[in-house]
Enzyme design. Structure first.
Site, PDB file in Angstrom:
ATOM      1  N   SER A 125      37.835  42.483  24.708  1.00  0.00           N
ATOM      2  CA  SER A 125      38.855  41.683  24.016  1.00  0.00           C
ATOM      3  C   SER A 125      38.921  42.070  22.540  1.00  0.00           C
ATOM      4  CB  SER A 125      38.521  40.194  24.122  1.00  0.00           C
ATOM      5  OG  SER A 125      38.454  39.783  25.466  1.00  0.00           O
TER       6      SER A 125
HETATM    7  N1  SAH Z   1      34.299  39.236  27.622  1.00  0.00           N
HETATM    8  C1  SAH Z   1      34.584  40.649  27.822  1.00  0.00           C
HETATM    9  C2  SAH Z   1      36.062  40.858  28.112  1.00  0.00           C
HETATM   10  C3  SAH Z   1      36.235  41.655  29.354  1.00  0.00           C
HETATM   11  S1  SAH Z   1      37.844  41.641  30.063  1.00  0.00           S
HETATM   12  C4  SAH Z   1      34.099  41.464  26.651  1.00  0.00           C
HETATM   13  O1  SAH Z   1      33.660  40.907  25.641  1.00  0.00           O
HETATM   14  O2  SAH Z   1      34.109  42.700  26.752  1.00  0.00           O
HETATM   15  C5  SAH Z   1      37.645  40.421  31.337  1.00  0.00           C
HETATM   16  C6  SAH Z   1      36.608  40.705  32.398  1.00  0.00           C
HETATM   17  O3  SAH Z   1      36.734  39.687  33.395  1.00  0.00           O
HETATM   18  C7  SAH Z   1      36.749  42.037  33.122  1.00  0.00           C
HETATM   19  O4  SAH Z   1      35.573  42.780  32.979  1.00  0.00           O
HETATM   20  C8  SAH Z   1      36.986  41.619  34.580  1.00  0.00           C
HETATM   21  O5  SAH Z   1      36.383  42.500  35.514  1.00  0.00           O
HETATM   22  C9  SAH Z   1      36.336  40.238  34.625  1.00  0.00           C
HETATM   23  N2  SAH Z   1      36.787  39.374  35.722  1.00  0.00           N
HETATM   24  C10 SAH Z   1      38.045  39.185  36.202  1.00  0.00           C
HETATM   25  N3  SAH Z   1      38.034  38.321  37.241  1.00  0.00           N
HETATM   26  C11 SAH Z   1      36.730  37.940  37.419  1.00  0.00           C
HETATM   27  C12 SAH Z   1      36.053  37.072  38.340  1.00  0.00           C
HETATM   28  N4  SAH Z   1      36.698  36.414  39.309  1.00  0.00           N
HETATM   29  N5  SAH Z   1      34.718  36.925  38.206  1.00  0.00           N
HETATM   30  C13 SAH Z   1      34.016  37.590  37.261  1.00  0.00           C
HETATM   31  N6  SAH Z   1      34.594  38.425  36.373  1.00  0.00           N
HETATM   32  C14 SAH Z   1      35.934  38.611  36.447  1.00  0.00           C
END
Ligand code: SAH
Length: 214
Positions: free
Chosen positions: A65
């Site tokens: 993000s």
């Molecule tokens: N907080 C992260 C942002 C990653 S983007 C950071 O600081 O880098 C959002 C993430 O949510 C992705 O890696 C995606 O794979 C995950 N995601 C989406 N749906 C999900 C689910 N049902 N359970 C766990 N993770 C999920």
């Protein structure tokens, strides 16, 4: 992990100076972001880019993000030291590290195994006690509930019932929700066993919150 340096500290200081112009962002969160080397969480090819505004690729088709989004969500969560926080969507592990540095006891779930593995070993290497799980975030983490706060970092189409029910009374769920290309940031506060308040904030664009493990 590319080493921290005077130059990168400078980039980080500039990144945070821009964020500090937003009075709604919590200065405690911004202090942590100034201290924590964000480039540790992305491929070395993005070392410099990761300090400018915007999301960046982290593998498995996902992104870290943007600095503003991390600051915004962390502010809305109103984290206090020692609180038990659940993050959904570990991704790079950066957001989890920010919450941990704010003094929270952090649990984080990721559906993509390669991201889960990479983030959990990196967080260990940084000596941050963050509990990482390769799980479907829609189910939350019932065995560790209730949580003081739950932070969803992927775009949902609705507020998952199971997550609401894993908040303690007074606890906050921060979740971006929308059915089109953008999502509105919502804060759901649990006021009683079956009493919730929903507050609406700004619009963002997240990668989708998908059901099941990848
Ligand atoms: N907080 C992260 C942002 C990653 S983007 C950071 O600081 O880098 C959002 C993430 O949510 C992705 O890696 C995606 O794979 C995950 N995601 C989406 N749906 C999900 C689910 N049902 N359970 C766990 N993770 C999920």
């Amino acid at each position: 992990m590319e080493k921290d340096s005077f130059y990168k500290k400078g980039l980080r200081k500039k990144m945070v100076e821009v964020l500090r112009q937003n009075e709604e962002l919590d200065p405690r969160v911004l202090d942590v972001m100034e201290e924590l080397p964000r480039h540790y969480f992305v491929d070395t090819a993005f070392t410099e880019k990761v300090y400018s505004e915007g999301p960046f690729p982290i593998g498995s088709g996902q992104t870290i993000s943007s600095p503003y989004t991390v600051a915004y969500q962390s502010t809305l969560l109103k984290v206090e030291s020692r609180q038990k926080i659940l993050e959904i969507g570990t991704g790079s592990g950066y957001q989890a590290a920010v919450l941990s540095k704010l003094g929270a006891r952090v649990y984080t779930l990721e559906r993509h195994e390669p991201l889960f593995k990479k983030a959990s070993s990196l967080l260990k290497e940084l000596e941050l006690t963050v509990r990482c799980y390769h799980r479907d975030g829609f189910k939350g983490l019932p065995e560790m509930a209730p949580f003081d706060g739950i932070l969803v970092t992927a775009g949902a189409t609705e507020i998952p019932e199971k997550l609401k029910m894993q908040l303690r009374e007074g606890g906050r769920l921060v979740i971006p929700v929308g059915i089109k290309r953008t999502q509105q940031m919502l804060v759901v506060t649990r006021l009683g066993p079956d009493d919730f308040r929903v507050e609406k904030y700004a619009h963002f664009r997240f990668v989708p919150f998908l059901k099941g493990k990848a």
